[in-house]
Design a protein around this motif. Structure first.
Motif, PDB file in Angstrom:
ATOM      1  N   PRO A 135       0.824  -1.214   0.000  1.00 42.83           N
ATOM      2  CA  PRO A 135       0.000   0.000   0.000  1.00 42.83           C
ATOM      3  C   PRO A 135       0.855   1.259   0.000  1.00 42.83           C
ATOM      4  O   PRO A 135       1.861   1.341   0.711  1.00 42.83           O
ATOM      5  N   PRO A 136       0.477   2.245  -0.798  1.00 36.72           N
ATOM      6  CA  PRO A 136       1.218   3.513  -0.798  1.00 36.72           C
ATOM      7  C   PRO A 136       0.906   4.303   0.465  1.00 36.72           C
ATOM      8  O   PRO A 136      -0.111   4.062   1.126  1.00 36.72           O
ATOM      9  N   PRO A 137       1.757   5.255   0.825  1.00 33.52           N
ATOM     10  CA  PRO A 137       1.440   6.111   1.979  1.00 33.52           C
ATOM     11  C   PRO A 137       0.124   6.846   1.737  1.00 33.52           C
ATOM     12  O   PRO A 137      -0.130   7.317   0.624  1.00 33.52           O
ATOM     13  N   PRO A 138      -0.742   6.937   2.732  1.00 31.86           N
ATOM     14  CA  PRO A 138      -2.016   7.633   2.532  1.00 31.86           C
ATOM     15  C   PRO A 138      -1.803   9.124   2.292  1.00 31.86           C
ATOM     16  O   PRO A 138      -0.891   9.737   2.850  1.00 31.86           O
ATOM     17  N   ARG A 139      -2.645   9.681   1.449  1.00 33.42           N
ATOM     18  CA  ARG A 139      -2.587  11.120   1.211  1.00 33.42           C
ATOM     19  C   ARG A 139      -3.082  11.862   2.452  1.00 33.42           C
ATOM     20  O   ARG A 139      -3.922  11.356   3.193  1.00 33.42           O
ATOM     21  N   PRO A 140      -2.579  13.066   2.683  1.00 33.76           N
ATOM     22  CA  PRO A 140      -2.955  13.800   3.908  1.00 33.76           C
ATOM     23  C   PRO A 140      -4.457  13.981   4.064  1.00 33.76           C
ATOM     24  O   PRO A 140      -4.977  13.940   5.179  1.00 33.76           O
ATOM     25  N   GLU A 141      -5.171  14.168   2.945  1.00 38.45           N
ATOM     26  CA  GLU A 141      -6.609  14.432   3.034  1.00 38.45           C
ATOM     27  C   GLU A 141      -7.448  13.157   3.088  1.00 38.45           C
ATOM     28  O   GLU A 141      -8.665  13.217   3.255  1.00 38.45           O
ATOM     29  N   PHE A 142      -6.799  11.983   2.964  1.00 39.46           N
ATOM     30  CA  PHE A 142      -7.547  10.723   2.894  1.00 39.46           C
ATOM     31  C   PHE A 142      -7.950  10.260   4.289  1.00 39.46           C
ATOM     32  O   PHE A 142      -7.124  10.166   5.193  1.00 39.46           O
ATOM     33  N   THR A 143      -9.251   9.958   4.474  1.00 44.71           N
ATOM     34  CA  THR A 143      -9.757   9.489   5.772  1.00 44.71           C
ATOM     35  C   THR A 143     -10.567   8.208   5.632  1.00 44.71           C
ATOM     36  O   THR A 143     -11.287   7.829   6.543  1.00 44.71           O
ATOM     37  N   GLY A 144     -10.455   7.530   4.494  1.00 40.09           N
ATOM     38  CA  GLY A 144     -11.247   6.325   4.259  1.00 40.09           C
ATOM     39  C   GLY A 144     -10.507   5.063   4.659  1.00 40.09           C
ATOM     40  O   GLY A 144      -9.555   5.085   5.440  1.00 40.09           O
ATOM     41  N   VAL A 145     -10.967   3.939   4.104  1.00 35.08           N
ATOM     42  CA  VAL A 145     -10.374   2.627   4.347  1.00 35.08           C
ATOM     43  C   VAL A 145      -9.722   2.164   3.053  1.00 35.08           C
ATOM     44  O   VAL A 145     -10.385   2.046   2.026  1.00 35.08           O
ATOM     45  N   ASN A 146      -8.435   1.914   3.085  1.00 36.32           N
ATOM     46  CA  ASN A 146      -7.692   1.511   1.896  1.00 36.32           C
ATOM     47  C   ASN A 146      -7.544  -0.007   1.887  1.00 36.32           C
ATOM     48  O   ASN A 146      -6.896  -0.575   2.763  1.00 36.32           O
ATOM     49  N   THR A 147      -8.170  -0.676   0.929  1.00 37.32           N
ATOM     50  CA  THR A 147      -8.045  -2.125   0.816  1.00 37.32           C
ATOM     51  C   THR A 147      -7.027  -2.446  -0.269  1.00 37.32           C
ATOM     52  O   THR A 147      -6.979  -1.784  -1.308  1.00 37.32           O
ATOM     53  N   VAL A 148      -6.201  -3.454  -0.022  1.00 39.97           N
ATOM     54  CA  VAL A 148      -5.128  -3.770  -0.955  1.00 39.97           C
ATOM     55  C   VAL A 148      -5.382  -5.122  -1.610  1.00 39.97           C
ATOM     56  O   VAL A 148      -6.107  -5.968  -1.094  1.00 39.97           O
ATOM     57  N   LEU A 149      -4.745  -5.299  -2.738  1.00 39.61           N
ATOM     58  CA  LEU A 149      -4.880  -6.508  -3.535  1.00 39.61           C
ATOM     59  C   LEU A 149      -3.978  -7.614  -3.009  1.00 39.61           C
ATOM     60  O   LEU A 149      -2.810  -7.381  -2.707  1.00 39.61           O
ATOM     61  N   LYS A 150      -4.533  -8.810  -2.888  1.00 41.70           N
ATOM     62  CA  LYS A 150      -3.738  -9.987  -2.548  1.00 41.70           C
ATOM     63  C   LYS A 150      -4.350 -11.167  -3.280  1.00 41.70           C
ATOM     64  O   LYS A 150      -5.511 -11.506  -3.044  1.00 41.70           O
TER      65      LYS A 150
END
Length: 241
Positions: free
Chosen positions: A120-135
């Motif tokens: 996963p890339p570093p989250p953007r400063p304005e991002f407040t969601g849930v980041n799901t990654v591929l596996k």
């Protein structure tokens, strides 16, 4: 080697103000199954980034074995892969090479899983969601000189309206079951049909519950299975508890 590509979606779920928005990027992996043998020690797979942003993927290979219903993944270094980590630009494709570290004659099939996991890339400063990654996981089979799966089918009652259909593989190589159809002795069309993509590894077992009052009351029926090793037909009588 199976040639059909596998299309994978990665989701990013953003929750703001009570609303949900799904942003999806897609990846194509081909082939979806890898086969090696004494005659083919190495192969190449392709991973294509169909999304709009670059992504970094980390790859590793684990041993994949079965004992009855249990399937176990364990660390293993018998398969070499290169590169083990890479970044794919948007719209571009990455090749990965795989091969046996030390080729050796095998009387039984060796089975592995190639695990491709997004970093996963570093989250953007304005991002407040849930980041799901591929596996994702791609099966690897190292075939013996003489593959010989040996399936044994059984069926038993688990209630007045339910049956348990099971298959065990006591051979030296896997079988992939693609479809199962069960037909009562007095019927011309199947009472139960299931499309699946189930691997039954050597020493492995798979089970399915059939909820059908007619089949549960039948004294005998026909099981037909379409597999990567041809069609199987078995006439079975259920064991009663």
């Amino acid at each position: 080697m199976t040639k059909h590509p596998l299309l994978i979606s990665r989701g990013l779920l953003m929750l703001t103000g009570g609303f949900s928005m799904l942003q999806a990027g897609s990846y194509m992996v081909k082939p979806v199954r890898i086969e090696l043998s004494a005659r083919q020690l190495r192969t190449t797979i392709q991973i294509q980034n169909l999304g709009n942003e670059a992504t970094t993927i980390q790859a590793r290979v684990v041993a994949w074995n079965a004992k009855g219903l249990e399937e176990v993944l364990s660390e293993n270094d018998e398969i070499l892969l290169n590169p083990p980590i890479f970044t794919i630009a948007a719209g571009r494709e990455q090749s990965m090479r795989l091969g046996l570290r030390q080729p050796k004659p095998a009387t039984v099939e060796l089975t592995y899983r190639l695990i491709l996991e997004e970093v996963p890339p570093p989250p953007r400063p304005e991002f407040t969601g849930v980041n799901t990654v591929l596996k994702i996981s791609v099966p690897i089979f190292v075939k013996p000189a003489m593959p010989a799966p040996q399936l044994t089918w059984t069926v038993k009652h688990i209630s007045d309206k339910e049956l348990q259909l099971a298959v065990e593989n006591q051979g030296n190589s896997h079988v992939q079951i693609k479809q199962i159809a069960v037909t009562g002795a007095d019927r011309s069309e199947p009472d139960f049909v299931k499309n699946t993509s189930t691997y039954v590894l050597k020493t492995g077992r798979k089970e399915w519950v059939i909820r059908d009052a007619h089949l549960a009351g039948a004294g005998r029926f026909l099981v037909q299975a379409r597999t990567d090793n041809g069609e199987i037909r078995e006439t079975l009588s259920p064991d009663r508890p």
